[in-house]
Design a protein around this motif. Structure first.
Motif, PDB file in Angstrom:
ATOM      1  N   HIS A  77       0.862  -1.183   0.000  1.00 39.95           N
ATOM      2  CA  HIS A  77       0.000   0.000   0.000  1.00 39.95           C
ATOM      3  C   HIS A  77       0.899   1.233   0.000  1.00 39.95           C
ATOM      4  O   HIS A  77       1.542   1.538   1.009  1.00 39.95           O
ATOM      5  CB  HIS A  77      -0.904   0.007   1.235  1.00 39.95           C
ATOM      6  N   ILE A  78       0.979   1.928  -1.108  1.00 43.24           N
ATOM      7  CA  ILE A  78       1.889   3.069  -1.252  1.00 43.24           C
ATOM      8  C   ILE A  78       1.229   4.303  -0.632  1.00 43.24           C
ATOM      9  O   ILE A  78       0.205   4.783  -1.120  1.00 43.24           O
ATOM     10  CB  ILE A  78       2.224   3.324  -2.730  1.00 43.24           C
ATOM     11  N   ARG A  79       1.804   4.780   0.449  1.00 44.36           N
ATOM     12  CA  ARG A  79       1.199   5.896   1.195  1.00 44.36           C
ATOM     13  C   ARG A  79       1.740   7.257   0.748  1.00 44.36           C
ATOM     14  O   ARG A  79       1.010   8.244   0.724  1.00 44.36           O
ATOM     15  CB  ARG A  79       1.432   5.711   2.693  1.00 44.36           C
ATOM     16  N   ASP A  80       3.034   7.306   0.394  1.00 43.19           N
ATOM     17  CA  ASP A  80       3.615   8.598   0.050  1.00 43.19           C
ATOM     18  C   ASP A  80       4.835   8.393  -0.837  1.00 43.19           C
ATOM     19  O   ASP A  80       5.602   7.445  -0.641  1.00 43.19           O
ATOM     20  CB  ASP A  80       4.017   9.357   1.321  1.00 43.19           C
ATOM     21  N   THR A 265      -2.300   0.539  -4.586  1.00 41.45           N
ATOM     22  CA  THR A 265      -1.874  -0.704  -3.950  1.00 41.45           C
ATOM     23  C   THR A 265      -1.366  -1.645  -5.035  1.00 41.45           C
ATOM     24  O   THR A 265      -2.035  -1.844  -6.052  1.00 41.45           O
ATOM     25  CB  THR A 265      -3.034  -1.367  -3.183  1.00 41.45           C
ATOM     26  N   LEU A 266      -0.182  -2.202  -4.811  1.00 38.55           N
ATOM     27  CA  LEU A 266       0.410  -3.147  -5.741  1.00 38.55           C
ATOM     28  C   LEU A 266       0.504  -4.502  -5.054  1.00 38.55           C
ATOM     29  O   LEU A 266       1.055  -4.607  -3.955  1.00 38.55           O
ATOM     30  CB  LEU A 266       1.803  -2.678  -6.171  1.00 38.55           C
ATOM     31  N   ILE A 267      -0.055  -5.536  -5.679  1.00 33.78           N
ATOM     32  CA  ILE A 267      -0.052  -6.885  -5.115  1.00 33.78           C
ATOM     33  C   ILE A 267       0.944  -7.720  -5.909  1.00 33.78           C
ATOM     34  O   ILE A 267       0.838  -7.841  -7.133  1.00 33.78           O
ATOM     35  CB  ILE A 267      -1.448  -7.507  -5.183  1.00 33.78           C
ATOM     36  N   CYS A 268       1.940  -8.294  -5.214  1.00 37.25           N
ATOM     37  CA  CYS A 268       3.065  -8.955  -5.880  1.00 37.25           C
ATOM     38  C   CYS A 268       3.198 -10.399  -5.425  1.00 37.25           C
ATOM     39  O   CYS A 268       2.964 -10.715  -4.250  1.00 37.25           O
ATOM     40  CB  CYS A 268       4.370  -8.216  -5.559  1.00 37.25           C
TER      41      CYS A 268
END
Length: 435
Positions: A77-80, A265-268
């Motif tokens: 989850h990319i917050r900043d 959000t990136l799911i890897c």
């Protein structure tokens, strides 16, 4: 890759020399649900012109996520994303054939003394400034075919390209202006002082070009993708592979998709125990396709929360962009659309499935067509659909976007909630879009 103390908050400012893989030293271990902040140096141009690098980026050491095992997925989850560089240089590249073997991003060699991956020193500015520490020859594999220097106004999210005098002034103070981190080993590309198309104004919106999980084999970080990875097939250097099938071990961290930004959000996939999340190649801006193959590489910080999702049949990344970044056709249904759909269904005697959420399946390959087929295959496996159904749903409720030429795409689709539940991605998708 030894395990370390588990931390709720982890700060990372250590980097690899252009490689990703299971033999890289851990940066540390973060708790499932914990927060990671990375301080990353520029990707692409800096490592490209620094001949000791084995790949085209300078990414962080891998981060172990508590509890992540092969066969799971990690949601990032990319917050900043904050850019700390004040300027950069970029453009289209020209290769210096005498300074590499098979691949100018990977197997560097001094054109005079023949030293492989030589250490280098900086003498002055310009495209001949990076010199072999052994013999003093220009040891860089790249110059600019067409290049420009950009100064940033971060407050107003704009940048301008500079003329010859402006580019030279920044080149004389390149490390400070680009904010090259203390532990980074690249030379700042501002040294090259390119000055074409001066006075051009551009909009800024930072994103992460290379982010993901560690592949189970060692490879150049810039080649962890199905298009750049083609350069590894048949190569004689240490990281060459024999066939296209060998590239199936990639995890597609190098995407250059502008929607991988704060709020997404990136799911890897987890391909090694611990996941091995890594971050690099921040960009200040870029249009779809990255048509020069390179854009505004910058230093900066990334703050992200990580979450383990158990037992997900994931072959490559799945992106959940900000809702505003989704194409019109694949945005979540509004209350008004749901009501209209239910009314239309009643009129025609059919139950309408209005509980659906958007995902973007990343695909990569030698060409855009190959990348799209790769995304079809991945989506079909993840969602338990035939290729025909994937194509139909992506036509009626989605589409395909180009992340990078020659071959990275985002395959958009609105997926029924029961199908997402079977895939294991229902909860994370509902959280992303407030459904």
């Amino acid at each position: 890759m030894a395990q370390t103390e588990v931390k709720e908050e982890l700060y990372v400012d250590q980097y690899t020399l252009g490689l990703v893989g299971p033999d890289q030293e851990w940066a540390g271990t973060v708790a499932d649900g914990g927060t990671v902040t990375t301080y990353t140096p520029p990707g692409c141009w800096g490592p490209m012109v620094t001949p000791s690098f084995r790949g085209g980026h300078e990414v962080t050491r891998p981060i172990r996520v508590e509890g992540a095992e092969v066969g799971d997925a990690v949601a990032i989850h990319i917050r900043d994303v904050e850019v700390t560089s004040m300027a950069t240089s970029t453009g289209s590249m020209a290769e210096r054939d005498e300074a590499f073997g098979d691949d100018p991003f990977v197997d560097h060699r001094c054109p005079e003394c023949g030293t492989t991956w030589p250490d280098s020193v900086v003498e002055g500015t310009g495209e001949d400034a990076i010199r072999c520490a052994e013999c003093g020859a220009n040891a860089s594999s790249f110059g600019f075919e067409y290049g420009y220097t950009v100064a940033f106004d971060h407050e107003n999210a704009v940048g301008i390209t500079l003329d010859k005098d402006g580019a030279h002034a920044l080149a004389t103070d390149a490390e400070r202006v680009m904010d090259i981190p203390e532990n980074a080993r690249q030379h700042p590309i501002l040294l090259y002082e390119p000055d074409e198309m001066p006075g051009t104004l551009g909009r800024l919106r930072p994103f992460i070009g290379n982010i993901g999980t560690t592949p189970p084999v060692t490879m150049p970080d810039s080649h962890n993708a199905g298009d750049f990875g083609q350069n590894l097939i048949g190569a004689d250097h240490d990281y060459g592979v024999e066939t296209e099938a060998d590239l199936d071990l990639r995890t597609d961290g190098h995407m250059d998709v502008p929607e991988v930004r704060a709020g997404a959000t990136l799911i890897c996939p987890v391909a090694v125990d611990g996941g091995g999340v890594y971050v690099g190649d921040l960009h200040a801006n870029q249009g779809d396709g990255e048509l020069s193959l390179h854009t505004t590489d910058v230093s900066g910080t990334v703050t992200m929360d990580v979450e383990v999702i158990e037992d997900v049949d994931l072959d490559g990344p799945v992106l959940l962009p900000n809702e505003e970044d989704l194409p019109f056709i694949s945005k979540p249904y509004s209350d008004e659309e749901v009501a209209a759909g239910d009314d239309l269904g009643a009129e025609h005697g059919v139950d309408v499935d209005t509980d659906a959420a958007p995902i973007q399946v990343i695909g990569s390959g030698a060409t855009v067509n190959d990348a799209t087929q790769n995304a079809f295959d991945r989506a079909g496996t993840l969602l338990g659909m035939s290729e025909g159904e994937v194509r139909a749903r992506c036509t009626f409720t989605g589409g395909v976007q180009i992340g990078r030429l020659p071959g990275v795409v985002q395959l958009d689709m609105l997926v029924p909630a029961d199908v997402l539940a079977e895939s294991g991605l229902d909860d994370v998708t509902r959280e992303q879009y407030g459904l």
